[in-house]
Every structure is written in structure tokens, then in C-alpha cells.
Design a protein around this motif. Structure first.
Motif, PDB file in Angstrom:
ATOM      1  N   ALA A 275      12.746  48.148  41.310  1.00 15.26           N
ATOM      2  CA  ALA A 275      11.620  49.160  41.098  1.00 15.26           C
ATOM      3  C   ALA A 275      11.321  49.831  42.575  1.00 15.26           C
ATOM      4  CB  ALA A 275      10.178  48.245  40.789  1.00 15.26           C
ATOM      5  N   LYS A 276      11.041  51.113  42.506  1.00 15.09           N
ATOM      6  CA  LYS A 276      10.763  51.981  43.808  1.00 15.09           C
ATOM      7  C   LYS A 276       9.613  52.833  43.375  1.00 15.09           C
ATOM      8  CE  LYS A 276      13.151  55.689  44.546  1.00 15.09           C
ATOM      9  NZ  LYS A 276      12.239  56.671  43.837  1.00 15.09           N
ATOM     10  N   THR A 277       8.943  53.167  44.616  1.00 14.65           N
ATOM     11  CA  THR A 277       7.923  54.066  44.536  1.00 14.65           C
ATOM     12  C   THR A 277       8.428  55.444  43.971  1.00 14.65           C
ATOM     13  OG1 THR A 277       7.032  53.120  46.427  1.00 14.65           O
ATOM     14  CG2 THR A 277       6.344  55.313  45.964  1.00 14.65           C
ATOM     15  N   PHE A 278       7.441  55.938  42.981  1.00  6.71           N
ATOM     16  CA  PHE A 278       7.697  57.337  42.767  1.00  6.71           C
ATOM     17  C   PHE A 278       6.112  58.208  42.903  1.00  6.71           C
ATOM     18  CE2 PHE A 278       6.141  54.935  39.029  1.00  6.71           C
ATOM     19  CZ  PHE A 278       5.556  55.531  38.085  1.00  6.71           C
ATOM     20  N   ALA A 279       6.023  59.218  42.102  1.00  5.09           N
ATOM     21  CA  ALA A 279       4.657  60.126  42.218  1.00  5.09           C
ATOM     22  C   ALA A 279       4.223  60.197  40.843  1.00  5.09           C
ATOM     23  CB  ALA A 279       4.831  60.862  43.076  1.00  5.09           C
ATOM     24  N   PRO A 365       5.321  50.300  43.140  1.00  4.83           N
ATOM     25  CA  PRO A 365       5.407  49.050  41.973  1.00  4.83           C
ATOM     26  C   PRO A 365       4.222  48.511  41.552  1.00  4.83           C
ATOM     27  CG  PRO A 365       7.533  49.379  43.212  1.00  4.83           C
ATOM     28  CD  PRO A 365       6.324  50.273  43.885  1.00  4.83           C
ATOM     29  N   GLU A 366       3.576  47.831  42.591  1.00 10.47           N
ATOM     30  CA  GLU A 366       2.394  47.042  42.377  1.00 10.47           C
ATOM     31  C   GLU A 366       1.232  47.897  41.882  1.00 10.47           C
ATOM     32  OE1 GLU A 366       2.570  48.037  47.205  1.00 10.47           O
ATOM     33  OE2 GLU A 366       3.947  47.645  45.536  1.00 10.47           O
ATOM     34  N   ASP A 367       1.384  49.122  41.757  1.00  9.25           N
ATOM     35  CA  ASP A 367       0.442  49.970  41.179  1.00  9.25           C
ATOM     36  C   ASP A 367       0.446  50.029  39.647  1.00  9.25           C
ATOM     37  OD1 ASP A 367      -0.789  50.706  43.364  1.00  9.25           O
ATOM     38  OD2 ASP A 367       0.518  52.353  43.945  1.00  9.25           O
ATOM     39  N   ILE A 368       1.570  49.503  38.829  1.00  9.56           N
ATOM     40  CA  ILE A 368       1.897  49.860  37.779  1.00  9.56           C
ATOM     41  C   ILE A 368       1.156  48.370  36.967  1.00  9.56           C
ATOM     42  CG2 ILE A 368       3.474  49.501  35.792  1.00  9.56           C
ATOM     43  CD1 ILE A 368       3.912  51.879  37.909  1.00  9.56           C
ATOM     44  N   PRO A 369       0.232  48.761  35.774  1.00  6.70           N
ATOM     45  CA  PRO A 369      -0.510  47.844  35.171  1.00  6.70           C
ATOM     46  C   PRO A 369       0.445  46.689  34.734  1.00  6.70           C
ATOM     47  CG  PRO A 369      -1.154  50.045  34.706  1.00  6.70           C
ATOM     48  CD  PRO A 369       0.094  50.347  35.273  1.00  6.70           C
ATOM     49  N   PRO A 370       0.044  45.404  34.641  1.00  6.70           N
ATOM     50  CA  PRO A 370       0.791  44.494  34.284  1.00  6.70           C
ATOM     51  C   PRO A 370       1.244  44.519  32.907  1.00  6.70           C
ATOM     52  CG  PRO A 370      -1.279  43.814  35.429  1.00  6.70           C
ATOM     53  CD  PRO A 370      -1.376  45.191  35.347  1.00  6.70           C
ATOM     54  N   THR A 371       0.747  45.128  32.018  1.00  2.00           N
ATOM     55  CA  THR A 371       1.200  45.403  30.525  1.00  2.00           C
ATOM     56  C   THR A 371       2.687  45.837  30.702  1.00  2.00           C
ATOM     57  OG1 THR A 371      -0.015  47.337  30.248  1.00  2.00           O
ATOM     58  CG2 THR A 371      -0.836  45.312  29.467  1.00  2.00           C
ATOM     59  N   LEU A 384      12.224  48.088  35.274  1.00  2.00           N
ATOM     60  CA  LEU A 384      11.903  49.108  34.188  1.00  2.00           C
ATOM     61  C   LEU A 384      10.258  49.503  34.074  1.00  2.00           C
ATOM     62  CD1 LEU A 384      14.379  48.501  31.436  1.00  2.00           C
ATOM     63  CD2 LEU A 384      14.602  49.941  33.455  1.00  2.00           C
ATOM     64  N   ALA A 385       9.319  48.695  34.661  1.00  3.65           N
ATOM     65  CA  ALA A 385       7.965  48.942  34.486  1.00  3.65           C
ATOM     66  C   ALA A 385       7.525  50.435  34.617  1.00  3.65           C
ATOM     67  CB  ALA A 385       7.129  47.680  35.086  1.00  3.65           C
ATOM     68  N   GLY A 386       7.999  50.778  35.985  1.00  2.48           N
ATOM     69  CA  GLY A 386       7.678  52.260  36.460  1.00  2.48           C
ATOM     70  C   GLY A 386       8.006  53.195  35.316  1.00  2.48           C
ATOM     71  N   LEU A 387       9.360  52.853  34.576  1.00  3.54           N
ATOM     72  CA  LEU A 387       9.752  54.034  33.758  1.00  3.54           C
ATOM     73  C   LEU A 387       8.895  53.927  32.620  1.00  3.54           C
ATOM     74  CD1 LEU A 387      12.156  55.802  33.552  1.00  3.54           C
ATOM     75  CD2 LEU A 387      13.393  53.966  32.393  1.00  3.54           C
ATOM     76  N   LEU A 388       8.575  52.675  31.932  1.00  2.00           N
ATOM     77  CA  LEU A 388       7.640  52.470  30.675  1.00  2.00           C
ATOM     78  C   LEU A 388       6.439  53.308  31.167  1.00  2.00           C
ATOM     79  CD1 LEU A 388       8.477  49.048  29.826  1.00  2.00           C
ATOM     80  CD2 LEU A 388       9.582  51.105  28.903  1.00  2.00           C
ATOM     81  N   TYR A 389       5.965  53.137  32.276  1.00  3.69           N
ATOM     82  CA  TYR A 389       4.305  53.543  32.430  1.00  3.69           C
ATOM     83  C   TYR A 389       4.559  55.163  32.510  1.00  3.69           C
ATOM     84  CZ  TYR A 389       0.215  54.355  35.407  1.00  3.69           C
ATOM     85  OH  TYR A 389      -0.926  54.904  35.753  1.00  3.69           O
ATOM     86  N   ARG A 390       5.606  55.771  33.383  1.00  3.08           N
ATOM     87  CA  ARG A 390       5.735  57.340  33.361  1.00  3.08           C
ATOM     88  C   ARG A 390       5.894  57.705  31.624  1.00  3.08           C
ATOM     89  NH1 ARG A 390      11.360  59.491  35.626  1.00  3.08           N
ATOM     90  NH2 ARG A 390      12.197  59.177  33.338  1.00  3.08           N
ATOM     91  N   LYS A 391       6.537  56.880  30.883  1.00  6.95           N
ATOM     92  CA  LYS A 391       6.762  57.333  29.629  1.00  6.95           C
ATOM     93  C   LYS A 391       5.427  57.263  28.793  1.00  6.95           C
ATOM     94  CE  LYS A 391       8.592  58.573  25.495  1.00  6.95           C
ATOM     95  NZ  LYS A 391       9.043  59.822  25.344  1.00  6.95           N
ATOM     96  N   TYR A 392       4.608  56.284  28.994  1.00  6.38           N
ATOM     97  CA  TYR A 392       3.122  56.306  28.551  1.00  6.38           C
ATOM     98  C   TYR A 392       2.303  57.249  29.076  1.00  6.38           C
ATOM     99  CZ  TYR A 392      -1.667  55.011  28.712  1.00  6.38           C
ATOM    100  OH  TYR A 392      -3.154  54.843  28.610  1.00  6.38           O
ATOM    101  N   LEU A 393       2.451  57.851  30.366  1.00  9.13           N
ATOM    102  CA  LEU A 393       1.761  59.012  30.827  1.00  9.13           C
ATOM    103  C   LEU A 393       2.061  60.329  30.058  1.00  9.13           C
ATOM    104  CD1 LEU A 393       1.414  58.024  34.527  1.00  9.13           C
ATOM    105  CD2 LEU A 393      -0.622  57.843  32.807  1.00  9.13           C
TER     106      LEU A 393
END
Length: 531
Positions: A275-279, A365-371, A384-393
């Protein structure tokens, strides 16, 4: 004698050769060099604009040849015809194309696999996004011949000067038809109206030298020879037929929007994902005349459309501008029918009525909601958590839009937490719908954006105004996932003979840095094949 000099001009003096010559001779005199005009030949090196202190000036650098013939500028590499050794390149964006040319320097055959269409068909698919709200999942602003770079602004400015030879990348673009001003401008760009023909010429050259390019061919799996990657399994996106391609190595240059490739890596080599930082943020659009007036503080005659770069810290997270498009337009950058994503671009002339930029909030990565972390683990990798969060947004944005009409709000209303009674005109051709971005964007994003706009207004007085339009959502400035590779060999840490590179692998951000990363990856691949 050869020496470097710099001179300062007013914008109205830029085409006045007598003034330039006079100031050049003065600059030489200040360096202790006395010379006559007929003894000096000037070679233009770089131009930048200084709009500080309320008076716009041009800073021009030259290489002065005194009593000597000027040297010929370097050309492009000596590409060889493809030989017996080959490498598959998945993706035809800047990393893939420049990687292919690097392989051809050593006579290695590039086999490019591209899920999208050639530019002629791709233009049709892109037009349908705006006219019909229809998004093709394999042919859009992100996928197709040349990747996301083809129908982009073509910004070539990068700070990654330690990652490779920037000048080489620019020379290759110029060789294939870009304006030679890119070799000297401080912030060079090509323009979305020029890039397709340049990409076409590059692809034609690759084929001429014996390389292959396979369009509407989506990579779905890797092939193995023992523990080494030996090829890729693909599907023809038009017929559904399966195709296998084999080679001595595989380069992954798939860009930041190929979510299925991350899923493939999670199935095949989850330990290679990190996982890496994105924006995350919005695209902010102003009238071009307003930005020009703020930046230049005077008449804009003789001056190009003004650029800006903004950055601040809000609650320990960076908020900054990205991909600023002076005299540009906002475009739909979705890669699926159930999402809305926006981006910005400019033509070569940069002469539209608007200027825009992404204003985004650093998301770690630590900003991504736990779900989303829990869901990612079920998919094979927590990375993949950030990727799933991006898709949700992006899906959430779709819910507040209409087809590809994007939700939007005036900046002042966003800050005041009020509904926009109406919206200003916009360059975004699918159209916009009024929406309370301040209510449905995640609070950690919206609150930081609002405070950042106040900070930016102190830097650029007048930036915060009712004519500024916020268009959601901007999420593709970089990927939330990195595909780990060995620093020495360039290979994926978990899969031998697989070379991840470019924006999709998490190692670059922009055309030039991606092109250099593709070159570097293929240089290491080439060395491995020779050893």
C-alpha cells in the motif's frame, strides 16, 4: 570559446533580435568576455517566466559560441531492427512505448499488448463518453493506443532529474513530431491536439523495426516456465477469444487505472504488493482571465496562459495542486460505467476560456477506513485497501451525478456549506449537476480542502471566489498500490522475469518520469538477457 549566459527581457521584447543581441553582448562583457556581434552565435537553451514582484519578465538562457561553430544537438538513439530475443510489454503508455524503444536499442523485439483501441477508434469511444455518457471499459481516456498520455495535456515537466535522461525523452518526442520548443521551455507541454499523431508515429516506427503491437488484447494471467514468467494469457476484447503470448521476459506498464492487474498480482504474488500514499480531491476550474490577472498582475498581452502551483499542510496532510491546465478543459476519465472520475487537459495553444487544476488531499494507507482493509484481505492482499476505497469514492460520485454529468459546487458555497443555486459555465462537456460536495465527500477530505482554499487565497488573492467551480472527483493522480521490485535487477520481488514499471507499478507520476522508468526497466531487462 563556449559559455552559458542568461538575459532578462520584457515579454514584448522576446521577438526583438536586436535587443537580445545587445543584452547577450552585455552579459558576455559582465563575464569578462569582449566580443563583437558577428563573432557570437547564440543557441537558445531554456525559457522561464518570472511574474514575481508585480512585473513579468522572461528569463532566457543561451549557449554562446564565440569564434567557434556551434555544435550539432544530440539526436535520437540508434535503434536496431528486432532480433530473436523478445519481451512482452503490457500497456502502451509512456512507460511501455519508451521501454519498447529502449529494447530496440539492443535489438530486442518488443511485443506490446494493449487492451484498448488504436487512436482512430479510440477517439470515437472517447466522444461517446461526452455525447452519450457511455464509458467503454477497455477504450477510454485511460486505455488505448498511447495509454492515458495520448489524450492528455502532454505535460513534460518533471523534477525526476535523477531518474534518467530527461533531454533524451524530449528529443524522442520532438523526433516524432512534437514542437521543438519542448526542448527549451521551462515547463514544456505538447497538447492534447498534437499527441495522437505523435503516438501514431512512434507506434509505426516500432512496427517498422520489427516490433509488434496488439490492440484490444487484455492481459488476464501470467504464463510460467518453472518459477519464471514466460508470457501472458490474454483475451480479445472484441471476440472473447483467448490468446497466449510467450517471450523471454514480461514488462508490466499498465498504468494507474488497470485495477484488474492488481487483482491478478494479488492472486499470483500477494507479497509483491504494498500500500502507498495517493491523493483524493476535486478538479477546480476558474475563468482563465482571472488566473492570468492574479499571476501576472498586469496586461497579459504577449504572455501565455498563466500557470500556478499551490501546496499547504492541513492537519498533518498535504493539500496541493496537480496537473494544472492553463487555458484547458476538464474531461471525463472514468474507466467503467459505474463511476465518475475527472481529469484536466489543454490543447497546444492553451487558449480555452478556463484554467483548471486538481486540488487533492494526501491520503496515506492509515487513512483508509478499516472496512476497506478487511475487504482487501478477503481479495488476497491488504495492500488493495486504497484501491477499493478509490473505487468506492468514484462510485459514490456517480450516485451524485447523472450518467457522466459530474457533481459540482461553487467554491464559495462549498466553504460556506450551502447549496449552489446555479453553476458557472464549464469546459466539462458531459455537463455538471449541482451537488453538495461539502456534505458527501469524506469529512477528512472536504474539511482539508476548505481550509486549503483559504490558504491558497492568501498566496493568490482572488483564487477563492464564486466563479471557481469544484468538479468531483479527482482520484487518479497516482496509484494506491506499489508492485515491489528488486532495486538491482528491476524484477518483481516475487516473480522472476517480470518487470513492473511506470505509474501503475507505483514508481512514477507523469509522462516523462514514466517514460524514464520504462526505459530503466527495459535497460535492466536487456542486460539480463545479454548476461
Amino acid at each position: 570559446m563556449i559559455t552559458d549566459i542568461s538575459i532578462i527581457l520584457l515579454p514584448s521584447e522576446e521577438q526583438n533580435t536586436q535587443v537580445i543581441q545587445k543584452k547577450a553582448l552585455r552579459a558576455l562583457f559582465d563575464k569578462g568576455i569582449k566580443a563583437k556581434a558577428d563573432e557570437v552565435e547564440l543557441v537558445f537553451v531554456k525559457k522561464s517566466i518570472d511574474a514575481r514582484h508585480g512585473k513579468t519578465k522572461l528569463c532566457l538562457r543561451y549557449k554562446a559560441y564565440i569564434g567557434e561553430e556551434k555544435a550539432d544537438s544530440e539526436g535520437v538513439p540508434d535503434w536496431k531492427r528486432a532480433g530473436e530475443k523478445s519481451a512482452i510489454i503490457v500497456g502502451s503508455g509512456p512507460a511501455g512505448l519508451f521501454g519498447a524503444f529502449r529494447l530496440l536499442e539492443d535489438g530486442i523485439k518488443p511485443i506490446i499488448i494493449e487492451r484498448g483501441e488504436p487512436t482512430s477508434e479510440r477517439k470515437r469511444d472517447i466522444a461517446s463518453i461526452s455525447t452519450q455518457g457511455k464509458v467503454g471499459e477497455d477504450s477510454n481516456y485511460c486505455f488505448g493506443e498511447g495509454g492515458a498520455g495520448t489524450f492528455s495535456d502532454g505535460k513534460l515537466y518533471t523534477r525526476s532529474n535523477k531518474r534518467g535522461d530527461i533531454a533524451k525523452i524530449l528529443r524522442i518526442f520532438a523526433h516524432f513530431g512534437a514542437d521543438k520548443k519542448i526542448l527549451t521551455d521551462a515547463h514544456p507541454h505538447i497538447g492534447t491536439d498534437k499527441l495522437p499523431s505523435i503516438i501514431n508515429a512512434m507506434c509505426d516506427k516500432i512496427r517498422e523495426l520489427g516490433g509488434e503491437i496488439h490492440f484490444h488484447t487484455r492481459c488476464t494471467d501470467f504464463l510460467f516456465d518453472g518459477k519464471k514468467v514466460s508470457g501472458v494469457r490474454c483475451v480479445d476484447t472484441l471476440t472473447g477469444a483467448q490468446k497466449d503470448f510467450s517471450a523471454h521476459a514480461v514488462v508490466l506498464a499498465t498504468g494507474h487505472s488497470a485495477s484488474d492487474i492488481y487483482a491478478l498480482m494479488a492472486r499470483t504474488a500477494p507479497d509483491a504488493l504494498e500500500a502507498k500514499t495517493f491523493a483524493v480531491g476535486v478538479r477546480v476550474e476558474h475563468p482563465r482571465s482571472l488566473i492570468d490577472a492574479i499571476q501576472y498582475h498586469e496586461s497579459t498581452e504577449h504572455l501565455p496562459s498563466a500557470e500556478y502551483r499551490l501546496v499547504t499542510q492541513v492537519d498533518s496532510r498535504g493539500v496541493y495542486s496537480f496537473c494544472m491546465c492553463p487555458g484547458g478543459f476538464v474531461v471525463p476519465s472514468s474507466t467503467g460505467p459505474d463511476e465518475i472520475v475527472v481529469n484536466g487537459m489543454s490543447s497546444a495553444a492553451r487558449n480555452s476560456k478556463w484554467s483548471n487544476a486538481a486540488i487533492v488531499v494526501e491520503t496515506r494507507p492509515e487513512d483508509i477506513p478499516p472496512t476497506f482493509v478487511a475487504e482487501a484481505k478477503k481479495c488476497g492482499s491488504a495492500a488493495l485497501a486504497g484501491l477499493l476505497y478509490r473505487k468506492y469514492l468514484e462510485s459514490l460520485t456517480k450516485q451524485h451525478g447523472d450518467a457522466q454529468k459530474a457533481p459540482a459546487q461553487r467554491m464559495t458555497d462549498f466553504i460556506k456549506h450551502t447549496e449552489s443555486a446555479d453553476l458557472p459555465s464549464t469546459s466539462y462537456t458531459p455537463g455538471v449537476v449541482a451537488s453538495r460536495l461539502d456534505e458527501w465527500l469524506p469529512e477528512r477530505i472536504s474539511s482539508r480542502l476548505a481550509r486549503a482554499f483559504d490558504d491558497f487565497n492568501r498566496t493568490m488573492k482572488g483564487y477563492k471566489c464564486a466563479d471557481a467551480l469544484l468538479i468531483a472527483i479527482e482520484t487518479r493522480t497516482s496509484t494506491p498500490v506499489r508492485i515491489l521490485r528488486d532495486k538491482e535487477s528491476g524484477e518483481c520481488v516475487a516473480l522472476k522475469k517480470l518487470y513492473p514499471c511506470g505509474e501503475g507499478a507505483g514508481y512514477s507520476g507523469g509522462i516523462v518520469s514514466s517514460a524514464m522508468d520504462g526505459e530503466n526497466a527495459c535497460a535492466k531487462l536487456s542486460k539480463a538477457l545479454r548476461d
